[in-house]
Design a protein around this motif. Structure first.
Motif, PDB file in Angstrom:
ATOM      1  N   GLN A   1       0.839  -1.201   0.000  1.00 18.83           N
ATOM      2  CA  GLN A   1       0.000   0.000   0.000  1.00 18.83           C
ATOM      3  C   GLN A   1       0.872   1.249   0.000  1.00 18.83           C
ATOM      4  O   GLN A   1       1.849   1.331   0.730  1.00 18.83           O
ATOM      5  N   SER A   2       0.474   2.230  -0.775  1.00 16.11           N
ATOM      6  CA  SER A   2       1.121   3.544  -0.690  1.00 16.11           C
ATOM      7  C   SER A   2       0.173   4.575  -1.299  1.00 16.11           C
ATOM      8  O   SER A   2      -0.890   4.226  -1.823  1.00 16.11           O
ATOM      9  N   HIS A   3       0.565   5.826  -1.220  1.00 19.82           N
ATOM     10  CA  HIS A   3      -0.299   6.916  -1.670  1.00 19.82           C
ATOM     11  C   HIS A   3      -0.197   7.029  -3.194  1.00 19.82           C
ATOM     12  O   HIS A   3       0.897   7.143  -3.735  1.00 19.82           O
ATOM     13  N   THR A   4      -1.344   7.000  -3.882  1.00 21.54           N
ATOM     14  CA  THR A   4      -1.314   7.062  -5.345  1.00 21.54           C
ATOM     15  C   THR A   4      -0.794   8.393  -5.862  1.00 21.54           C
ATOM     16  O   THR A   4      -0.304   8.474  -6.985  1.00 21.54           O
ATOM     17  N   GLY A   5      -0.953   9.445  -5.063  1.00 20.31           N
ATOM     18  CA  GLY A   5      -0.508  10.738  -5.542  1.00 20.31           C
ATOM     19  C   GLY A   5       0.974  10.926  -5.314  1.00 20.31           C
ATOM     20  O   GLY A   5       1.752  11.132  -6.248  1.00 20.31           O
ATOM     21  N   SER A   6       1.391  10.799  -4.060  1.00 23.71           N
ATOM     22  CA  SER A   6       2.718  11.291  -3.693  1.00 23.71           C
ATOM     23  C   SER A   6       3.822  10.255  -3.800  1.00 23.71           C
ATOM     24  O   SER A   6       4.995  10.631  -3.886  1.00 23.71           O
ATOM     25  N   THR A   7       3.520   8.967  -3.815  1.00 24.20           N
ATOM     26  CA  THR A   7       4.600   7.969  -3.857  1.00 24.20           C
ATOM     27  C   THR A   7       5.307   8.027  -5.210  1.00 24.20           C
ATOM     28  O   THR A   7       4.649   7.934  -6.262  1.00 24.20           O
TER      29      THR A   7
ATOM     30  N   ARG B   1       7.004   2.408  -6.026  1.00 32.70           N
ATOM     31  CA  ARG B   1       5.712   1.702  -5.989  1.00 32.70           C
ATOM     32  C   ARG B   1       5.859   0.205  -6.150  1.00 32.70           C
ATOM     33  O   ARG B   1       6.644  -0.267  -6.964  1.00 32.70           O
TER      34      ARG B   1
ATOM     35  N   VAL C   1      -7.239   6.204  -3.991  1.00 30.18           N
ATOM     36  CA  VAL C   1      -5.984   6.914  -3.728  1.00 30.18           C
ATOM     37  C   VAL C   1      -4.964   6.075  -2.963  1.00 30.18           C
ATOM     38  O   VAL C   1      -4.065   6.613  -2.338  1.00 30.18           O
ATOM     39  N   VAL C   2      -5.115   4.757  -3.020  1.00 33.66           N
ATOM     40  CA  VAL C   2      -4.148   3.870  -2.365  1.00 33.66           C
ATOM     41  C   VAL C   2      -3.668   2.826  -3.372  1.00 33.66           C
ATOM     42  O   VAL C   2      -4.460   2.040  -3.884  1.00 33.66           O
ATOM     43  N   VAL C   3      -2.377   2.824  -3.658  1.00 34.99           N
ATOM     44  CA  VAL C   3      -1.798   1.784  -4.520  1.00 34.99           C
ATOM     45  C   VAL C   3      -2.138   0.417  -3.909  1.00 34.99           C
ATOM     46  O   VAL C   3      -1.981   0.205  -2.706  1.00 34.99           O
TER      47      VAL C   3
ATOM     48  N   ARG D   1      -0.858  12.935 -11.967  1.00 33.70           N
ATOM     49  CA  ARG D   1      -0.373  14.126 -11.253  1.00 33.70           C
ATOM     50  C   ARG D   1       1.018  14.524 -11.749  1.00 33.70           C
ATOM     51  O   ARG D   1       1.843  13.669 -12.043  1.00 33.70           O
TER      52      ARG D   1
ATOM     53  N   SER E   1       3.209   6.162   3.025  1.00 34.07           N
ATOM     54  CA  SER E   1       1.912   6.728   3.419  1.00 34.07           C
ATOM     55  C   SER E   1       0.786   5.873   2.868  1.00 34.07           C
ATOM     56  O   SER E   1       1.001   5.067   1.970  1.00 34.07           O
TER      57      SER E   1
END
Lengths: 424, 424
Positions: free
Chosen positions: A231-237, A242, A283-285, B296, B389
């Motif tokens: 799991q990670s943030h789809t935007g910021s990672t 990933r 929004v979560v990988v 993004r 995250s």
């Protein structure tokens, strides 16, 4: 499509059968003209109750075994074994009216007609006759498919079946108790087995043939695949960090399809049709994807080669998506013949009724694929318009469902006389 | 990682804050060290009740608006506007303890400390102060994300938010009524807004910097995609007849990833992380797949080009998988600055506290991205260890959460004096 029989033929329309089929098709009916009655749901319980009454009204004794297989027994000679005929009433989600249900109803009508014919004659059948509605052939709610016949034929422990859960955690046992169709009947001694089903392919329609005599099965391999990422943030990672399980799963879906695209000479059917994504948030990988891979071919060597190519593609996918992939074969079956004597018996019966026929393979699994391993088995097909199946638009013409029922009645009558006993 | 402050510094550890953070982290705690408290679930209700009590005990008046935003108002001067500070307590499934929750608790402590400091001084603040816990920032249960702040800032009609349903059909309104945190408060007049959050990236950690001053946002585009095929039997349907929505969706997932792989000079983050497959049966070719695509970049021209390349890839995918694909942009935001005066104010405050700082962009969306359009807004980051995250392993060191809270207390104190009023 062409057909060797028309509505002016004497067998063409069996009004009682068609009315019963319309009644049966109303259980779990969907607005799109199909049915939704997955195993041991309320709609499945309702249709089972209806069949129970239908059989009881005609002198059959209805009994349930420990995994919900529903048997309708007509005992002419106490102690004699039974010619068993059936299929399954459960359906896929938004499934068609014919898949399975046609075979169960045809078996009920055919068995009833065979009994009446024996009653009207001077003879006595060597075998009794029984109708069966196998539990959970479809495998959409509870896996694996062909569950009831697998337990009956000793391929799956009853305990394993009963403790299987649906996606909400309900067990098979709890679901069967909810609809009240579970019992302690051990099942009949089976002298022979017959099943009729829609073809779910185009061969009969293309050939203008009314009856398919199944000579053998395609081979099949089914796999459970788990793709594990993180799991990670789809935007910021950042992309390099990933470990995207859904990306890995998608690469595998494409690789599975390419196996079929690369097989141009001999058919190879490859599918991924079920996928569970965790956590499935926009929004979560994805940390994990679970999926089923289904490979089928009439050529086992080709299937072996395809399975090998698929396994070889996995390390590259793992590296590209930074995931790990676990692939386990859950079940499968080989190219396996139905007994030639049964095909011959059915061919002779079709000829005697003036029905066109040809020998075909079955690609789809059926309960008869399990039953052929424990008793002489005959599997019959009627055409599917445009090969459509597992779809609300599934359709077989009335003249053909009636022709199939006529043939099945003839086959059951012959089987009750012991026609395949030397094959046992 | 390096850090400009150590545990021997005077600000290093605020025991009361850390104890409160541990208490807060117990709501919806998961065995893996994270939290699961999606918007308006029972766990969200429990943490909201806890925050309500915490604020009330310290003289704040707690009120709820019509979409469940939770405000804690400390009114020094009746009739004066408020400096508002907050973030969100809701989490992703198996999310981390810090994302959002840190910012809400830091705001509560910082606001309380700012009030105490004003009380201990001879001066009177120009503005009151208020803490906010925005409803449903994460958007995992109810879409879109940043829902509460979107309604508060007039970007989303309240009625649209309230009638949004989760996957089981429960509306936002029903879920909020269930946990009892919905009201009729119109919200405070906002003089300025401040938010602190974990970075969810690696830049601060890599640079060894304690504080990120957000100067602007990355641009983002979010799409709802529906891939439509047709149900059929996975075994028997010939490959040429298949209209496989999951195959089409998988090709699109790969195409989305390749957009990022092709962008080597300027970062482009591309993701598909949510997918709904219908009917999702192991033996039925999927008739429909719904998914979200997230793009993004800090470069809007690059984002435009990527969106164009994605659109251009769709006809080929439609043809190869015999599906149709509908793509609709649901929301997005441009590269947009936070006011320079706010960045300067925060930089000065950090310098005065001896905290290292640098200007950064935010890739993730935050409630401050909505708030900056209606009030002077300051967005602060503290480092995320390894950028992890939306994961149970999300972690920020105590010394850094405490440093961030110290800075936020200083910033709120200055904002209450009217330091950004000329920016309004």
């Amino acid at each position: 499509m062409s057909n060797s029989r028309t509505s002016s033929d004497k067998y063409a329309y069996d009004t009682a059968f068609l009315e019963d089929f319309a009644t049966l098709s109303a259980f779990g009916a969907t607005p799109g003209g199909g049915v939704e009655r997955q195993a041991a749901t309320a709609a499945d319980g309702e249709q089972r109750a209806w069949l129970h009454q239908w059989l009881t009204d005609r002198g059959f004794e209805v009994r349930y075994d420990g995994v919900g297989n529903q048997f309708g027994l007509f005992t002419v000679t106490p102690g004699a074994p039974y010619v068993l005929s059936g299929s399954h009433l459960d359906s896929q989600p938004l499934g068609g009216r014919y898949d399975g249900a046609y075979g169960v109803l045809a078996s009920a009508h055919a068995a009833h007609r065979a009994v009446q014919r024996w009653n009207a004659s001077d003879g006595t059948p060597r075998h009794n006759v029984a109708v069966v509605n196998w539990f959970n052939e479809e495998g959409s709610r509870f896996k694996p498919s062909m569950m009831g016949s697998a337990v009956f034929t000793g391929k799956l422990p009853a305990e394993t079946a009963l403790t299987t859960t649906d996606p909400t955690g309900t067990t098979v046992e709890a679901a069967l108790r909810e609809i009240g169709t579970i019992g302690d009947y051990a099942g009949p001694e089976v002298a022979a087995y017959a099943e009729i089903h829609i073809e779910q392919g185009r061969d009969l329609e293309n050939a203008g043939t009314t009856i398919g005599l199944v000579g053998s099965t395609w081979a099949a391999r089914k796999y459970q695949v788990v793709v594990r990422g993180e799991q990670s943030h789809t935007g910021s990672t950042i992309m390099a960090d990933r470990r995207d399980a859904l990306f890995g799963a998608s690469l595998l879906v494409v690789a599975v399809r390419e196996l079929a695209e690369q097989s141009t000479d001999t058919p190879l059917h490859t599918s991924v049709s079920e996928m569970t994504v965790l956590p499935n948030s926009p929004v979560v990988v994805a940390r994990e994807v679970r999926m089923h891979v289904d490979l089928r071919s009439p050529d086992e060597a080709l299937l072996d080669a395809a399975a090998k190519r698929l396994a070889e593609s996995i390390p590259g996918i793992e590296e590209r998506a930074s995931v790990t992939i676990e692939q386990v074969q859950t079940h499968g079956w080989a190219v396996a013949p139905f007994p030639a004597a049964g095909v011959e018996l059915a061919a002779q019966a079709a000829d005697d009724l003036g029905l066109s026929h040809r020998t075909v393979m079955t690609i789809a699994g059926h309960d008869s694929v399990n039953m052929k391993d424990v008793a002489p088995a005959i599997m019959l097909f009627v055409p599917s318009v445009e090969g459509v199946s597992h779809n609300e638009g599934e359709f077989t013409q009335d003249v053909e469902t009636c022709a199939g029922t006529d043939l099945l009645a003839e086959v059951l009558h012959r089987l009750m006389s012991g026609a395949l006993d030397s094959s046992r």
